[in-house]
Enzyme design. Structure first.
Site: not given
Ligand code: NAP
Ligand code: GDD
Length: 344
Positions: A130, A132, A154
């Site tokens: 990801s 992120e 996460y």
């Protein structure tokens, strides 16, 4: 002979689009589902109706936190490709449920990689990495070599999964692919992610079912694409001659505020008349700006996003207008209780 794919997280947004794509490509698809007290297969139910009777689509109960069930499943179905899409994928929730989010995001991929390493056949493995992971501090364009600065449980778990996939690739020759995907959305997006939260609210406001929309940081920027385009990229990565890390992004970044402006305008409204902000939706550590550079995927896979930001917003709004209209009919017929704003 048909290729066999195993998809974890088949009930999610990407699970739906990837399953549809692979079935269209004549794959035999297996997917893992978690037992839940309410039915969680709504997204793929139309595919189940269409394909399950001819045994091209089979669902199995499993959980990423249950390595033995994953191991047995992999041994039984002998997949050619495994797409590990399962995760507790909500960044804000990962601050509230850090242990579960991290266990799922780390032990899950590791358990599958172990099963792949020990399998009698070569199995390709896709890890849903990801954007992120980059932490997104400024408007710099990010690629496969950019530094990871995770800012949430996460993101930290995604960094582990990304790196362990690389380690299994380098140490054991596993065909392990990391797809570093920037945000991708659709009418099948979970309703608590900001784009869908906005388009659901627009539909409901337009049909008089909701009067306001409460959000957090309106000045966060994301590189938003359409999920249907991104699952094609996943398949291309898995069918490229060598396993690697790949960024999928549009190369454009927009703020939550811009999403609101375009979305509300689509139904003739001004977002400022409806949107309020609340501390509740601000995060302990925010990722301010994400912008991807998909040059490598373009050059070597021939992948390009086909849906523009404006088209994405409009298609999500149009879909949620239809949903709100159906909701209104159910309420008028006393088949559903009215809800004035979702609490998520
Ligand atoms: P999603 O809609 O939230 O779907 C997540 C899936 O994972 C669901 O099927 C969920 O099952 C399943 N799951 C959650 N915890 C599990 C567990 N412990 N064991 C087994 N299954 C579990 O997410 P998505 O948007 O499709 O994203 C797919 C993957 O790509 C995720 O790994 C996400 O982190 C990653 N990713 C997404 C984006 C994006 O913008 N969408 C960008 C980069 C990376 P239930 O239906 O039962 O909850
Ligand atoms: N969810 C949510 N709800 N986000 C809000 C809200 C709100 O009410 N108000 C503002 N935001 C801001 C968040 O603070 C964040 O900066 C941005 O909107 C996007 O939030 P999300 O839609 O929840 O997505 P995300 O970027 O945190 O994470 C998604 O994309 C990642 C890829 O970069 C998820 O799909 C992750 O699983 C994925 O890895």
């Amino acid at each position: 002979m048909s290729k066999v794919a195993l998809i974890t997280g088949i009930t999610g947004q990407d699970g739906y689009y990837l399953t549809k794509l692979l079935l269209e490509k004549k794959y035999v698809v297996h997917g893992t589902v978690r037992r839940s007290s309410t039915i969680n297969t709504q997204r793929i139910d139309p595919l189940i109706s269409k394909y399950k009777s001819n045994e091209n689509l089979t669902l199995h109960y499993s959980d990423l936190l249950d390595p033995s069930s994953l191991n047995q499943l992999i041994q039984k179905i002998q997949p050619d490709e495994i797409y590990n899409l399962a995760a507790q994928s909500h960044v804000a929730v990962s601050f509230k449920n850090p242990v579960f989010s991290t266990q799922t995001g780390t032990l899950g991929p590791l358990s599958i990689l172990e099963a792949v390493k020990n399998a009698d056949k070569d199995i390709k493995y896709y890890q849903a990495s990801s954007s992120e992971m980059f932490g997104g501090i400024d408007s710099q364009q990010l690629n496969e070599n950019s530094k990871f600065i995770p800012k949430s449980p996460y993101a930290a778990s995604k960094v582990f999964a990304h790196q362990i996939t690389t380690i299994y690739r380098e140490s054991y020759g596993v065909f392990g692919v990391n797809g570093i995907l920037f945000n991708h959305e659709s009418p099948h997006r979970g309703e608590t992610f900001v784009t869908r939260k906005i388009t659901r609210a627009i539909g409901r406001i337009k049909f008089g079912l909701q009067s306001k929309l409460t959000l957090g940081n309106l000045d966060a920027y994301r590189d938003w694409g359409f999920a249907g385009d991104y699952v094609k990229g996943m398949w291309m990565m898995m069918n490229h001659k060598t396993p690697s890390d790949w960024v999928l992004a549009t190369g454009e970044s927009h703020s939550v505020r811009e999403f609101l402006e375009i979305g509300f305008k689509e139904v003739g409204l001004n977002y400022e008349d409806y949107v309020v902000t609340s501390e509740k939706y601000f995060r302990p550590n925010e990722v301010n700006h994400l912008l991807g550079d998909p040059s490598k995927a373009k050059q070597y896979l021939g992948w390009e996003p086909e849906t523009s930001f404006q088209e994405l917003v409009k298609l999500m709004v149009q879909s949620d207008l239809k949903l709100a209209e159906r909701e209104k009919t159910l309420i008028e017929n006393n088949l559903l209780d009215p809800t004035w704003e979702y609490s998520t």
